[in-house]
Design an enzyme around this catalytic site. Structure first.
Site: not given
Lengths: 161, 761, 294
Positions: B484, B524-525, B713, B715
């Site tokens: 993303g 989200s890591r 951020v 999920e």
């Protein structure tokens, strides 16, 4: 039936290839001609990731038979930039983060360019309906629509804040 | 350009992403874009039956077909021990994984692989599949969770005795396990309640909907080395699974992650890779495999559907005194649904003294579920956030105020035993309350729904390295596929840390042989944990740069500082030395000790949970049940927005997936146990014309455990939307929908059923 | 080597000859937006693909004394750019322009839509309401049938072996006449119609002089609902008349329960769409254009 010999124009260059009668234009672009920018998301015309233009008309290349390309002018994502110079849509998509994973991006760019060539002053609703055949799962469409509207305004020479 | 008022030079700006040019020109190569000379095409034979014993498989005719170079079935894969391993954010059992990848004793869902072939062309591979004779003994099947839990349901696994039940059941069933979370005393709590809301909700299975189907290319050499190109969220995961499933050393398998066309959790597991490797080993040629869209729907892992019962008790002033939640969740053909996170997240937005939460992991004849963006949480949130709205209506209280009254804060202890550090639930609620959207009444004909959501976010393992070229430009290497825009954020953090221009930092994603272990891109890591590893590797490099400067100046390294991309003496007493730029130091690297590299590896906790609050204004056409979304805002505590455009993008993308989940997406099975809608035509994801712009509010509550305050951020945004939409529909029509999706025929039916009652009211 | 053959027909006679020779294994390729999908899924397995897009009369839009004839393979997008056709048959055009996405519109045709014989085809209810005639050529010569009689059931036309659909003819349009097409789909685009309704009206003042109603996706073929038309004719499109016409549509329905809608829902929506489409058509006659109605 022996393979069909096709002569066509792709991104301005005369191109020849051999194909089976039932191969799609998408198959040939990707597997025979090495133009992997057009993507197969569904193979059934429901996602738009394979969008190209044929004689200026926006179509899904997965729904065009390769032999139909004979004598036509085909434009793919690979022909959108002018040498090193990105098309304003390409540039704006990057600037405005109108892509996340990027798989749908070639399809959206080809479709958006076709829109602006037909209608240089689309409303937001018109942009959304024109692009309804292009699925994106990452962005929620928001920044894509904004990017297209911005480019439309810029190309019209309109000033914007 | 950097914002003059910010405390950072690069962090918080919006530069072009490093892979931008490639992605907008078609140059970027995704899974199916890779080819090797002489490659074969691999195809999978899949069970047409949802439940059947595989009595025998005869592949002889397929093997004899000209052009077929290899055929594999379960006998080509070693048996696996009954062993749990973590995968993405779910726990799975290798004994189950090998069977999911290639069926052994039974076919457990329509689409379950039973054999695979590699041939010189796709056409021949398809012909070969048709020549494989499988002798099935068809068994009764069960699809629905409630049906699968019944005592007389067809049982999928003879060894399945429900875990977590004492005493354990005597007979096998489809209930893999029962889990429970308790806090305080709900019996006492409900006794004190002045208002109680109780309701049952259901959701259907939905797919992550990534536009790029699964694809893998494997090339096995005669010496046991294997190369794999895979579109995956975790190439180390692919390596690990393939090593186990094929009895190889991890160091024998080199996995290169291609660009990935969406994953959302669905590409943290393996389907094609072990098959492609085995076919390549047997044929001696590279083997390329792709899934068709139909195969993606029939045979890859969707998110589970579930049944959720909720009960909330409160005082008249809105203070919640007790809360209960019972979740029955679909695992698909093998155990391992995210029922744990579903339970844990259910009330995590709130500070409640008394909670009782129970979950069931239930198998049935459907594909094994895989992670989908905050796995499990959207399902319990659909129920809990709808019930919160029912409570707000019953109390006559504003839905934001009700949530503020009960909001989780620093020091809140959750039902699963964790005490929150600094979190942003209150700040996010207040940001929504003060937002332009919330302060503007809905347009005529439109009604408003509000919902909240939570996700833990994870840290886990990351490795990174930083190298400086002889001209002072920097390469930062990490090992997480970019789904993303994370490359941009990593480069921003490296540039900030180093004090050089963003354009001088090139982020690269390395294959499994070229960088140390990395956990998947998920949870989200990446911006948090891999970002931290990148920062630490840059700090390691800076430490070395200071040593080199000290050498050049003949001073103690402690007397050197690093500032704005340059080594400087710590004070005038150290000496009158001109600062040395990164480029100058790099140019002298050979003379001062050799190449200047930094590296870091970590397993980090303290990820910092995220909270989101969404507001949805919509109109309902009462005659047709068509919903039109007029305005939508997603607010979330995002820690520090490293690249705000991509943070906004996560909120917008997750919100729209949630809207699809709310309105039209579902797996539709027919009476024969076959999937009726395995395509984008009838699996209805939102299209551009369905939506308005998605407004975002980024609430920056920095995570104290990260040098730049990063909080995951990606999920959280998918958790609130279903209830935000459902709550708006309830307020628009007076009808409370309890079952997803709220598609036009269902909504229309519910409105018609309520009409006589409402006329009477 | 593939068993499939691909041929480009030079003219109608050529196309008919190719189809006749193919012994039932021949398929006409117009836009390919149905055929290629079916070939991929295995639903249709051609021996011979006959590409008709080089036949001028199958791709043309002609007008004679105010009566339009459109080639069966004319792409929807091309038709959409024809200003006079849009003015004369706005409902037919909006129906044709609803077939699929912009990309599909670049290729799909009304003729292909009709010949695919899906009960839910978007163009057909509007063609039926317009009184459109299908012009067929075959080994035994030419013939014409009203569109409502063209299909026999889901996926089945009444074309005989070797016959192809060449063009679609519309009657001359009188004054104070217009049409509208509405469909119900769960999203805003990209879906197959759950119900489709085409209404064509001729008004005299504020009274309906003539009407035709086509209803799709609620029976094995698209229905011409005479009873609904009768309820509208002579009325001022008041609530009572609209209710009666809506009820006639609901009564005429023979829908199925499937992944797109239930019998109950489709029956209800048939009536709802009739009312809305009739009013849109009437408003068009009065120079009022609705935007974004569903």
């Amino acid at each position: 039936m022996a393979k069909i010999h096709v002569t066509t124009t792709i991104n301005g260059s005369e191109t020849e290839f051999l194909c089976e009668p039932n191969q799609t234009l998408l198959d040939v672009l990707r597997d025979t001609l090495g133009l992997t920018g057009s993507k197969e998301g569904c193979g059934s015309g429901d996602c738009g990731a394979c969008s190209v233009t044929v004689n200026g008309r926006l179509v899904c290349s997965c729904l065009v038979l390769a032999p139909e390309a004979e004598g036509q002018k085909i434009e793919t994502i690979e022909g959108m930039a002018d040498g090193e110079k990105l098309h304003p849509l390409q540039k704006k998509f990057v600037e405005m983060a109108a892509l996340q994973c990027g798989i749908c991006t070639p399809g959206f760019l080809v479709a958006s360019r076709a829109l602006l060539e037909k209608n240089p002053n689309p409303t937001e609703t018109e942009v959304r309906y024109w692009l309804a055949g292009n699925l994106c799962r990452c962005t929620g469409y928001d920044k894509i629509i904004s990017a297209v509207m911005e480019v439309a305004a810029e190309m019209r020479g309109a000033s914007h804040a | 350009m950097p914002d003059g008022g910010s405390k950072y030079k690069w962090i918080g700006t919006r530069p072009d992403r490093p892979d931008g040019a490639d992605k907008v020109t078609g140059r970027a190569r995704f899974g199916a874009d890779f080819n090797l000379p002489g490659q074969l095409i691999g195809k999978v034979l899949r069970s047409p039956h949802p439940h059947a014993i595989i009595k025998s498989i005869d592949t002889s005719k397929a093997e004899a077909l000209a052009g077929v170079k290899a055929v594999v079935t379960a006998k080509d894969f070693p048996e696996q021990a009954n062993m749990i391993v973590p995968t993405g954010e779910m726990q799975v059992n290798l004994r189950d994984i090998t069977r999911n990848v290639m069926a052994r004793e039974k076919a457990l869902y329509e689409g379950h692989p039973v054999a695979a072939v590699a041939a010189v062309s796709e056409a021949i591979a398809r012909q070969a599949l048709a020549l494989i004779k499988v002798d099935y003994k068809v068994l009764p099947h069960v699809i629905d969770v409630a049906e699968a839990m019944k005592p007389d349901a067809p049982v999928l696994h003879d060894h399945m005795i429900t875990e977590g039940v004492n005493p354990p059941p005597k007979k096998p069933s489809n209930i893999a396990k029962r889990i429970e979370f308790n806090k305080g005393d709900t019996k006492a709590g409900f006794a004190e309640a002045e208002v109680v809301v109780e309701e049952s909700f259901t959701t259907q299975a939905v797919h992550q909907g990534y536009i790029e189907p699964h694809a893998a290319l494997a090339s096995a050499a005669e010496d046991g080395q294997v190369q794999v190109w895979s579109t995956t969220q975790g190439h180390f995961q692919v390596r690990g699974f393939c090593a186990k499933l094929l009895n190889l050393d991890t160091s024998q398998i080199r996995v290169t992650p291609t660009e990935i066309g969406g994953g959302f959790g669905g590409k943290t597991v393996v389907y094609l890779e072990p098959l492609a490797i085995k076919l390549s080993q047997k044929s001696g040629k590279p083997v390329k495999m792709t899934m068709t869209r139909e195969e993606v729907f029939r045979a890859s892992g969707p998110a589970p559907g579930g049944n959720v019962k909720v009960k909330i008790g409160a005082k008249k002033d809105g203070r919640i005194v007790a809360a209960e939640c019972i979740v029955e969740m679909q695992a698909g053909a093998f155990p391992g649904s995210p029922v744990g996170p579903a339970c844990m997240c259910s009330y995590a937005c709130y500070d409640i003294d008394n909670m009782h939460i129970v979950g069931f992991d239930v198998v049935s004849n459907r594909p094994k579920v895989a992670a989908y963006r905050a796995p499990g949480a959207p399902i319990s949130a659909w129920a809990v956030e709808s019930a919160m709205d029912m409570l707000a209506l019953k109390l006559g209280m504003d839905p934001i105020d009700l949530r503020l009254k009960n909001a989780a804060k620093k020091g809140t202890k959750t039902a699963y035993g964790v005490t929150f550090n600094t979190i942003g639930m209150v700040e996010t609620l207040e940001a929504v309350k003060n937002s332009a959207h919330y302060k503007t009444p809905p347009k005529p004909g439109y009604a408003r729904g509000v919902a909240a959501g939570f996700w833990f976010n994870v840290g886990a393992d990351s490795s990174a390295a930083a190298h400086v070229g002889e001209d002072g430009s920097v390469t930062v290497i990490s090992g997480n596929p970019d789904i993303g825009g994370s490359r941009a954020s990593l480069a921003l953090m490296a540039a900030e840390e180093l004090g050089v221009d963003y354009d001088k930092v090139r982020p690269v994603i390395a294959d499994t042989a070229s960088i140390g272990f990395n956990f998947v891109t998920g949870g989200s890591r990446v911006t948090f944990a891999t970002g931290l590893a990148v920062v630490n590797s840059v700090r390691d490099m800076i430490r070395e740069l200071k040593v080199r400067a000290a050498k050049i100046w003949n001073v103690d390294p402690e007397a050197v500082i690093w500032e704005n991309g340059m080594a400087k003496p710590a004070g005038s007493n150290v000496g009158d030395f001109e600062p040395l730029t990164l480029a100058q130091l790099a140019a002298q690297a050979g003379k001062t000790g050799g190449p200047i590299n930094g590296h870091a590896q970590l397993n980090v906790t303290g990820a910092g949970p995220g909270f989101g609050v969404h507001v949805c204004d919509l109109a309902v056409d009462r005659e047709t049940g068509i919903v039109t979304i007029g305005r939508y805002t997603a607010a979330q505590d995002v820690g520090t927005a490293i690249h705000p455009s991509y943070v906004e993008g996560q909120l917008q993308g997750g919100a729209v997936q949630g809207i699809g989940w709310a309105l039209n997406e579902e797996y539709i099975y027919n009476a024969k146990g076959k999937l009726d809608n395995p395509g984008f035509l009838d699996y209805r994801m939102p299209v551009a014309s369905d939506l308005p712009m998605i407004e975002t509010i980024l609430v920056e509550v920095p995570n104290p455990t990260h040098p730049y305050g990063v909080r995951g951020v990606g999920e959280v945004p998918i958790v609130p939307p279903t209830a935000a939409v459902g709550n708006a529909i309830a307020r628009a029509t007076g009808v409370r929908m309890t079952d997803l999706p709220m598609s036009p025929p269902r909504l229309s039916e519910a409105l018609d059923a309520a009409a006589p009652k409402m006329a009477a009211d | 080597m593939s068993e499939i053959q691909y041929r480009v027909a030079k003219n109608v006679k050529d196309a008919v000859a190719l189809m006749a020779k193919s012994k039932g294994k021949g398929y006409v390729l117009a836009g390919g937006t149905d055929l290629l999908v079916q070939m991929k899924s295995g639903a249709r397995e051609p021996g011979l693909i006959v590409d008709v897009k080089k036949i001028p009369e199958m791709m043309a839009i002609t007008e004679k004394n105010g009566a339009f004839t459109i080639g069966a393979a004319t792409p929807a997008a091309v038709l959409g750019e024809h200003k006079k056709f849009r003015k004369t048959w706005p409902g037919v055009l909006e129906a044709i322009n609803l077939i699929g996405s912009t990309q599909v519109q670049g290729r799909a045709s009304a003729g292909g839509n009709l010949c695919n014989a899906s009960p839910a085809a978007d163009s057909v209810p509007a063609l039926v309401a317009a009184g459109c005639i299908a012009n067929i050529a075959g080994p035994n010569g030419k013939r014409s049938v009203p569109v409502e009689k063209f299909n026999a059931g889901p996926g089945k036309t009444t074309l005989k072996p070797g016959e192809i659909l060449v063009s679609l003819s519309f009657p001359k349009r009188g004054k104070d006449a217009s049409d509208a097409y509405l469909r119900l789909i769960p999203r805003t685009e990209m879906d197959i119609a759950v119900v489709g309704c085409g209404v064509s009206l001729t008004m005299k003042g504020d009274t309906v002089k003539d009407a035709r109603v086509g209803l799709g996706a609620v029976a094995p073929t698209v229905l011409l609902v005479d009873k609904a038309a009768e309820a509208l004719i002579g009325s001022k499109l008041d609530e009572e008349a609209l209710e009666a016409a809506a009820a006639a549509c609901s009564e005429a329905c023979k829908p199925i329960d499937d992944k797109r809608g239930t019998i109950k829902y489709r029956t209800k929506i048939a009536g709802v769409l009739l009312k809305r489409a009739a009013l849109i058509a009437r408003d068009r006659i009065n120079g009022i254009e609705h935007r974004g109605t569903r």
